[in-house]
Design a protein around this motif. Structure first.
Motif, PDB file in Angstrom:
ATOM      1  N   ILE A  18       0.978  -1.313  -0.132  1.00 39.50           N
ATOM      2  CA  ILE A  18       0.079  -0.074  -0.166  1.00 39.50           C
ATOM      3  C   ILE A  18       0.864   1.092  -0.113  1.00 39.50           C
ATOM      4  N   MET A  19       1.004   1.841  -1.073  1.00 42.43           N
ATOM      5  CA  MET A  19       1.940   2.846  -1.294  1.00 42.43           C
ATOM      6  C   MET A  19       1.280   4.202  -0.845  1.00 42.43           C
ATOM      7  N   ASP A  20       1.692   4.522   0.300  1.00 39.41           N
ATOM      8  CA  ASP A  20       0.879   5.453   0.938  1.00 39.41           C
ATOM      9  C   ASP A  20       1.754   6.653   1.124  1.00 39.41           C
ATOM     10  N   GLY A  21       1.487   8.000   1.305  1.00 40.60           N
ATOM     11  CA  GLY A  21       2.208   9.215   1.953  1.00 40.60           C
ATOM     12  C   GLY A  21       2.714  10.001   0.861  1.00 40.60           C
ATOM     13  N   ASN A  22       2.211  10.047  -0.292  1.00 37.44           N
ATOM     14  CA  ASN A  22       2.889  10.874  -1.289  1.00 37.44           C
ATOM     15  C   ASN A  22       2.342  12.238  -1.053  1.00 37.44           C
ATOM     16  N   GLY A  23       1.156  12.562  -0.480  1.00 38.27           N
ATOM     17  CA  GLY A  23       0.712  13.863  -0.212  1.00 38.27           C
ATOM     18  C   GLY A  23       1.436  14.682   0.906  1.00 38.27           C
ATOM     19  N   ARG A  24       1.419  13.925   2.079  1.00 38.88           N
ATOM     20  CA  ARG A  24       2.269  14.309   3.065  1.00 38.88           C
ATOM     21  C   ARG A  24       3.633  14.782   2.794  1.00 38.88           C
ATOM     22  N   TRP A  25       4.366  13.896   2.072  1.00 38.18           N
ATOM     23  CA  TRP A  25       5.676  14.010   1.505  1.00 38.18           C
ATOM     24  C   TRP A  25       5.930  15.230   1.075  1.00 38.18           C
ATOM     25  N   LEU A  32       3.022  20.959  -4.011  1.00 39.79           N
ATOM     26  CA  LEU A  32       1.797  20.358  -4.071  1.00 39.79           C
ATOM     27  C   LEU A  32       1.797  19.072  -4.085  1.00 39.79           C
ATOM     28  N   ARG A  33       0.605  18.426  -3.904  1.00 39.89           N
ATOM     29  CA  ARG A  33       0.304  16.962  -3.804  1.00 39.89           C
ATOM     30  C   ARG A  33       1.016  16.235  -4.932  1.00 39.89           C
ATOM     31  N   ALA A  34       0.534  16.773  -5.942  1.00 39.95           N
ATOM     32  CA  ALA A  34       0.688  16.348  -7.431  1.00 39.95           C
ATOM     33  C   ALA A  34       2.306  15.866  -7.531  1.00 39.95           C
ATOM     34  N   GLY A  36       4.360  14.941  -5.100  1.00 43.05           N
ATOM     35  CA  GLY A  36       4.813  13.680  -4.245  1.00 43.05           C
ATOM     36  C   GLY A  36       4.268  12.481  -5.078  1.00 43.05           C
ATOM     37  N   HIS A  37       3.273  12.636  -5.919  1.00 42.53           N
ATOM     38  CA  HIS A  37       2.666  11.353  -6.719  1.00 42.53           C
ATOM     39  C   HIS A  37       3.997  11.427  -7.799  1.00 42.53           C
ATOM     40  N   GLU A  38       4.191  12.295  -8.291  1.00 45.32           N
ATOM     41  CA  GLU A  38       5.219  12.219  -9.274  1.00 45.32           C
ATOM     42  C   GLU A  38       6.558  11.466  -8.835  1.00 45.32           C
ATOM     43  N   TYR A  62      -0.745  -1.316  -4.607  1.00 46.97           N
ATOM     44  CA  TYR A  62      -1.907  -0.478  -4.613  1.00 46.97           C
ATOM     45  C   TYR A  62      -1.888   1.027  -5.056  1.00 46.97           C
ATOM     46  N   ALA A  63      -2.266   1.307  -6.338  1.00 47.66           N
ATOM     47  CA  ALA A  63      -1.957   2.427  -7.029  1.00 47.66           C
ATOM     48  C   ALA A  63      -2.931   3.626  -6.782  1.00 47.66           C
ATOM     49  N   PHE A  64      -4.367   2.853  -6.925  1.00 48.92           N
ATOM     50  CA  PHE A  64      -5.408   3.899  -6.850  1.00 48.92           C
ATOM     51  C   PHE A  64      -6.760   3.082  -6.638  1.00 48.92           C
ATOM     52  N   GLU A  67     -11.875   4.275  -3.707  1.00 50.54           N
ATOM     53  CA  GLU A  67     -12.504   5.238  -2.677  1.00 50.54           C
ATOM     54  C   GLU A  67     -11.643   6.599  -3.214  1.00 50.54           C
ATOM     55  N   ASN A  68     -10.518   6.353  -3.934  1.00 50.95           N
ATOM     56  CA  ASN A  68      -9.719   7.623  -4.323  1.00 50.95           C
ATOM     57  C   ASN A  68     -10.612   8.253  -5.321  1.00 50.95           C
ATOM     58  N   TRP A  69     -11.506   7.959  -6.045  1.00 49.58           N
ATOM     59  CA  TRP A  69     -12.269   8.410  -7.258  1.00 49.58           C
ATOM     60  C   TRP A  69     -12.910   9.500  -6.503  1.00 49.58           C
ATOM     61  N   SER A  70     -13.097   9.772  -4.937  1.00 49.39           N
ATOM     62  CA  SER A  70     -13.751  10.849  -4.222  1.00 49.39           C
ATOM     63  C   SER A  70     -12.698  11.913  -3.931  1.00 49.39           C
ATOM     64  N   ARG A  71     -11.439  11.777  -4.419  1.00 49.05           N
ATOM     65  CA  ARG A  71     -10.494  13.159  -4.332  1.00 49.05           C
ATOM     66  C   ARG A  71     -10.972  14.181  -5.140  1.00 49.05           C
ATOM     67  N   PRO A  72     -10.366  15.495  -5.253  1.00 51.12           N
ATOM     68  CA  PRO A  72     -10.766  16.436  -6.018  1.00 51.12           C
ATOM     69  C   PRO A  72     -10.334  16.069  -7.444  1.00 51.12           C
ATOM     70  N   ARG A  74      -8.891  17.438  -9.892  1.00 47.66           N
ATOM     71  CA  ARG A  74      -7.596  17.818 -10.340  1.00 47.66           C
ATOM     72  C   ARG A  74      -6.645  16.786  -9.952  1.00 47.66           C
ATOM     73  N   GLU A  75      -6.845  16.296  -8.702  1.00 49.58           N
ATOM     74  CA  GLU A  75      -5.797  15.262  -8.044  1.00 49.58           C
ATOM     75  C   GLU A  75      -5.983  14.002  -8.807  1.00 49.58           C
ATOM     76  N   VAL A  76      -7.179  13.657  -9.039  1.00 59.03           N
ATOM     77  CA  VAL A  76      -7.545  12.533  -9.959  1.00 59.03           C
ATOM     78  C   VAL A  76      -6.966  12.455 -11.366  1.00 59.03           C
ATOM     79  N   THR A  78      -4.374  14.421 -12.430  1.00 62.47           N
ATOM     80  CA  THR A  78      -2.914  14.133 -12.027  1.00 62.47           C
ATOM     81  C   THR A  78      -2.456  12.832 -12.009  1.00 62.47           C
ATOM     82  N   LEU A  79      -3.387  11.820 -11.232  1.00 58.58           N
ATOM     83  CA  LEU A  79      -2.867  10.683 -10.958  1.00 58.58           C
ATOM     84  C   LEU A  79      -3.150   9.965 -12.340  1.00 58.58           C
ATOM     85  N   MET A  80      -4.231   9.930 -13.041  1.00 54.00           N
ATOM     86  CA  MET A  80      -4.198   9.247 -14.274  1.00 54.00           C
ATOM     87  C   MET A  80      -3.344   9.638 -15.279  1.00 54.00           C
TER      88      MET A  80
HETATM   89  C1  IPE Z   1      -0.903   7.501  -1.955  1.00 54.64           C
HETATM   90  O1  IPE Z   1      -0.564   8.623  -1.290  1.00 54.64           O
HETATM   91  C2  IPE Z   1      -1.162   7.960  -3.253  1.00 54.64           C
HETATM   92  C3  IPE Z   1      -2.605   7.362  -3.651  1.00 54.64           C
HETATM   93  C4  IPE Z   1      -3.500   7.121  -2.505  1.00 54.64           C
HETATM   94  C5  IPE Z   1      -3.251   7.229  -4.656  1.00 54.64           C
HETATM   95  P1  IPE Z   1      -1.829   9.829  -0.593  1.00 54.64           P
HETATM   96  O2  IPE Z   1      -2.032  10.669  -1.941  1.00 54.64           O
HETATM   97  O3  IPE Z   1      -2.511   8.935  -0.395  1.00 54.64           O
HETATM   98  O4  IPE Z   1      -0.663  10.705   0.276  1.00 54.64           O
HETATM   99  P2  IPE Z   1      -1.247  11.138   1.808  1.00 54.64           P
HETATM  100  O5  IPE Z   1      -1.776   9.866   2.349  1.00 54.64           O
HETATM  101  O6  IPE Z   1      -2.204  11.888   1.690  1.00 54.64           O
HETATM  102  O7  IPE Z   1      -0.010  11.554   2.200  1.00 54.64           O
END
Ligand code: IPE
Ligand code: IPE
Ligand code: MG
Length: 245
Positions: A18-25, A32-34, A36-38, A62-64, A67-72, A74-76, A78-80
């Motif tokens: 479960i690859m988590d923490g991109n946004g917080r990083w 910007l959160r984007a 972190g995803h990059e 686990y990439a997406f 439930e992640n469809w409910s994000r803003p 713009r972020e969705v 970016t991820l796509m």
């Molecule tokens: C994981 O990082 C990537 C996805 C869920 C797509 P997050 O975007 O959840 O990063 P945090 O948890 O907000 O830090």
């Protein structure tokens, strides 16, 4: 170095992350959160190569989530976009390392462009044999279970399966993960200690490993440490310790 400490005869057959923490990083660094995803895509490449390097046969990322469809939006978006770009770029890494790409999840929900790119990489790498890399995209374990129940019900209705015949093996064959072994080691980065609708059935006896490292900082050495830690555990599968040794 954890790599030297790993017993190659006792590698997990299937690692899921479960690859988590991109946004917080990104936020910690004032980006910007984007971004972190990059940066997260660098961790993906390193971990995939690390798995191939030591001989892990199955890695599921686990990439997406559903439930992640409910994000803003713009972020969705970016991820796509990142998904399409990474697929285009990483076909080379996959080919060089003899890795087969697969996906699990409700792929029909992805943008057409992403579906097309994904199908292309899947078919181009279909004959590769060293390792199977599975991307969980628009994946939710509950959605997968609903899908499985519908498929089996349909077959029962058409007399293709008798209700009495439904067992673990039949269920396994109707999940998106049908050709994968059970997960042996589940890793989640970023310090969160939850499953977030990932592979609920398949992790029944997985060893869980949580690390505070945020995904963009995760590298193969961190993976090797997780594998080493996994190998220090006694997996009893309900038996007693004496029965195992
Ligand atoms: C994981 O990082 C990537 C996805 C869920 C797509 P997050 O975007 O959840 O990063 P945090 O948890 O907000 O830090
Ligand atoms: C889980 O991370 C999904 C992926 C890593 C793709 P989330 O960041 O979406 O999980 P929650 O919502 O914090 O549990
Ligand atoms: Mg998160």
């Amino acid at each position: 170095m954890f790599k030297e400490k790993i017993n190659s005869a006792r590698l997990p057959k299937h690692i899921a992350i479960i690859m988590d923490g991109n946004g917080r990083w990104a936020k910690q660094k004032g980006f910007l959160r984007a971004f972190g995803h990059e940066e997260g895509t660098k961790a993906v490449r390193d971990v995939v190569e690390g798995c191939a390097e030591i001989g892990v046969n199955n890695l599921t990322l686990y990439a997406f989530s559903t439930e992640n469809w409910s994000r803003p939006k713009r972020e969705v978006d970016t991820l796509m976009r990142l998904l399409v770009n990474s697929l285009k770029k990483e076909i080379k890494t996959l080919t060089e390392n003899n890795i087969k790409l697969k996906s699990i999840g409700n792929i029909d929900n992805l943008p057409k462009k992403a579906q097309k790119e994904l199908q292309e990489v899947i078919s181009k790498t279909a004959e590769n044999t060293r390792m199977t890399l599975t991307l969980a995209l628009s994946y939710g374990s509950r959605e997968e279970i609903i899908h499985m129940v519908k498929d089996i019900s349909e077959k029962v209705k058409n007399n293709e399966i008798s209700p009495d015949a439904v067992d673990e093996s039949i269920i396994n064959q109707h999940l998106y993960t049908r050709n994968l072994p059970d997960v042996d080691l589940l890793i989640r980065t970023s310090g969160e200690q939850r499953i977030s609708n990932f592979l609920l059935w398949q992790i029944a006896y997985a060893e869980l490993y949580f690390t505070p490292i945020l995904w963009p900082d995760f590298r193969r050495e961190n993976l090797f440490e997780a594998i080493y830690n996994y190998q220090t555990r006694e997996r009893r599968f309900g038996k007693t310790s004496e029965q195992i040794s």
